[in-house]
Design an enzyme around this catalytic site. Structure first.
Site, mmCIF file in Angstrom:
data_model
loop_
_atom_site.group_PDB
_atom_site.id
_atom_site.type_symbol
_atom_site.label_atom_id
_atom_site.label_comp_id
_atom_site.label_asym_id
_atom_site.label_seq_id
_atom_site.Cartn_x
_atom_site.Cartn_y
_atom_site.Cartn_z
ATOM 1 N N ASP A 153 0.819 -1.205 0.000
ATOM 2 C CA ASP A 153 0.000 0.000 0.000
ATOM 3 C C ASP A 153 0.857 1.261 0.000
ATOM 4 O O ASP A 153 2.072 1.216 0.199
ATOM 5 C CB ASP A 153 -0.899 0.019 1.241
ATOM 6 N N LYS A 203 -3.875 3.088 -2.764
ATOM 7 C CA LYS A 203 -4.982 3.982 -3.080
ATOM 8 C C LYS A 203 -4.694 5.334 -2.442
ATOM 9 O O LYS A 203 -4.057 5.424 -1.403
ATOM 10 C CB LYS A 203 -6.304 3.448 -2.524
ATOM 11 N N MET A 250 -9.296 8.516 8.545
ATOM 12 C CA MET A 250 -9.573 8.981 7.178
ATOM 13 C C MET A 250 -10.687 10.025 7.158
ATOM 14 O O MET A 250 -11.528 10.025 6.260
ATOM 15 C CB MET A 250 -9.966 7.789 6.278
#
Length: 490
Positions: A33, A55, A170
């Site tokens: 990641d 991502k 997030m």
């Protein structure tokens, strides 16, 4: 083989688990990641296949279905696959979905937990997520729900009524909505809030606010992802418990130019002290073909660098021999760093000058009787020592075991190093090859490990701002600490 769903922790490479490091070192394939510590990949095998599947919010996205397809493809091919995820794979990491994909394909999998950012980032900010009398529980909440859902899956009134700490992952762009929903549900607008950006990394910063003003203040401060938001009375403990910023090199950026295998220990030490470290290796050590002579034929063996010590013992080991091959010889090391490298192999040098230059070793050997000497060195070594010994009537042989060659410095590392607070140099060759790759330096302070390195800087028209004493990596760290302390505002 097996697919391992591995948590890489929140960013600080020191928080990688032993198990995760072991698996990375064994992996045939690593799917990684965006938010993993980049140092984690340095432990992968040179022939391992490294596949970026990260991502980024508002940026490029690899579809989750494609990630799962890659896991199944490589796992089905009998490879050892590591799916390396930031934080913990089962805490907002979609690890459960990937495990189900493996199970559906009949692929064996294991889960290796990692340190999750919701605990680590507040801890690095000096905030415990639980504290007796303040918070007996903690809830971890996603601040970024699936946009395809027609309505929120979160019970905001229940979250507002939760008698403990709320940690949102997030949620930077969702801060206005989070604050609005919690206040509407009954949380006080004055409740303390902490937003921790880039948690556990040297550039971490923390914003203290309240529910009523956190969205406005975070926007004004330019807080960006990755960040976690902590809501609850424990946030106010930061004023008493902040420790990250107290580290002596916090806020300093230091470029390390020595060869990568030797740079890791120095870089790790600097990071422990709070520095942001740029690894910009300008050199690498290339072993040369050389035949070991009969060491018993010499009464003096001189080692002129730590690399020379390491190469000598590598050749001894390859021949099935060890430190006993040097028994009865007088062993001279050019300085403390070389003496330390010899001690790692069980040899305590008989002669060690305080200054790591050939002239100092010549002086230190003035009263040492010598008939035949062996000088272990690199191809670029100066002839000061062998010439001085020959002038005394000794027979001198050279054992050239390695050469120092330029390491390609990628443009991003070069730019980052030029903008650093300090650039460290640990040999004359690091000076030559680094400056050849970057051009003249005018911004950073220049840190030299010793006289020969300082002389190389002066030959390039640069004056070192600090020089290590003793001339070792530890001495270099001490010099950086002293210089940083002098530059602290009064």
């Amino acid at each position: 083989m097996t697919v391992f769903l591995v948590g890489a922790g929140p960013g600080d490479p020191g928080l990688l688990t032993v198990r995760s490091a072991e698996l990375i070192a064994r992996a045939d394939v690593v799917l990684y990641d965006r938010l993993i510590p980049q140092e984690a990949l340095a432990g992968a095998r040179p022939d391992a296949q490294l596949i970026y599947v990260g991502k980024e919010g508002g940026g490029p996205q690899m579809p989750q279905a494609e990630i799962e397809r890659l896991l199944v493809e490589h796992g089905s091919a009998g490879r050892l696959v590591v799916r390396l995820k930031g934080g913990d794979p089962f805490v907002f990491g979609r690890g459960g979905e990937e495990a189900l994909a493996c199970r559906a394909a009949g692929i064996r999998f294991e889960v290796v937990p990692g340190v999750t950012a919701g605990v680590a980032a507040p801890a690095y900010a000096g905030i415990p997520v639980t504290q007796r009398e303040l918070a007996s529980g903690v809830a971890f909440v996603t601040g970024h729900e699936d946009p395809s859902k027609p309505e929120t899956a979160l019970d905001w009134p229940a979250l507002a009524a939760f008698p403990g700490t709320l940690v949102f992952y997030m949620g930077v762009r969702a801060l206005p909505r989070i604050a609005e929903r919690l206040i509407a549900g009954g949380r006080a607008a004055t409740e303390p809030v902490a937003v921790v950006e880039r948690g556990t990394l040297p550039e971490q910063r923390t914003l203290l606010a309240t529910l009523g003003d956190v969205a406005e203040r975070a926007a004004a401060a330019g807080i960006q992802a990755p960040a976690v938001t902590l809501v609850g009375p424990v946030a106010a403990l930061r004023d008493s418990l902040a420790w990250l910023e107290a580290r002596p090199l916090h806020g300093r950026t230091i470029a390390v130019t020595r060869a990568r295998p030797q740079a890791s220990a120095l870089a790790a030490r600097l990071r422990e002290l709070g520095a942001t470290v740029i690894e910009a290796p300008a050199i690498r050590v290339a072993p040369l073909d050389a035949t070991l002579p009969d060491l018993a034929a010499y009464d003096l063996v001189c080692i002129t660098s730590p690399n020379g010590a390491r190469e000598l013992f590598a050749r001894l080991a390859a021949a099935g021999r060890d430190a006993r091959a040097l028994a009865g010889r007088t062993i001279a090391a050019i300085g403390p760093g070389t003496a330390a490298a010899l001690r790692e192999h069980g040899i305590v040098a008989d002669v060690v000058p305080g200054r790591s230059v050939a002239e100092a070793l010549v002086e230190a050997l003035a009263d040492v009787a010598v008939t035949r000497a062996l000088v272990v060195r690199g191809r670029e070594g100066r002839d000061v020592l062998p010439d001085a010994l020959r002038a005394r009537g000794a027979d001198v042989d050279l054992l050239v075991l390695y050469e120092t060659v330029a390491e390609r410095l990628d443009p991003a590392s070069a730019r980052a190093a030029r903008g650093a607070d300090y650039v460290t140099f640990t040999s004359a060759s690091t000076v030559r090859f680094f400056l050849s790759a970057t051009g003249p330096l005018s911004g950073p302070r220049l840190a030299s490990i010793g006289p020969a390195t300082s002389a190389a800087l002066r030959a390039a028209g640069l004056e070192p701002d600090l020089e290590a004493d003793p001339h070792t990596p530890d001495g270099l760290v001490a010099a950086l600490l002293a210089d940083a302390a002098r530059s602290e505002p009064a």
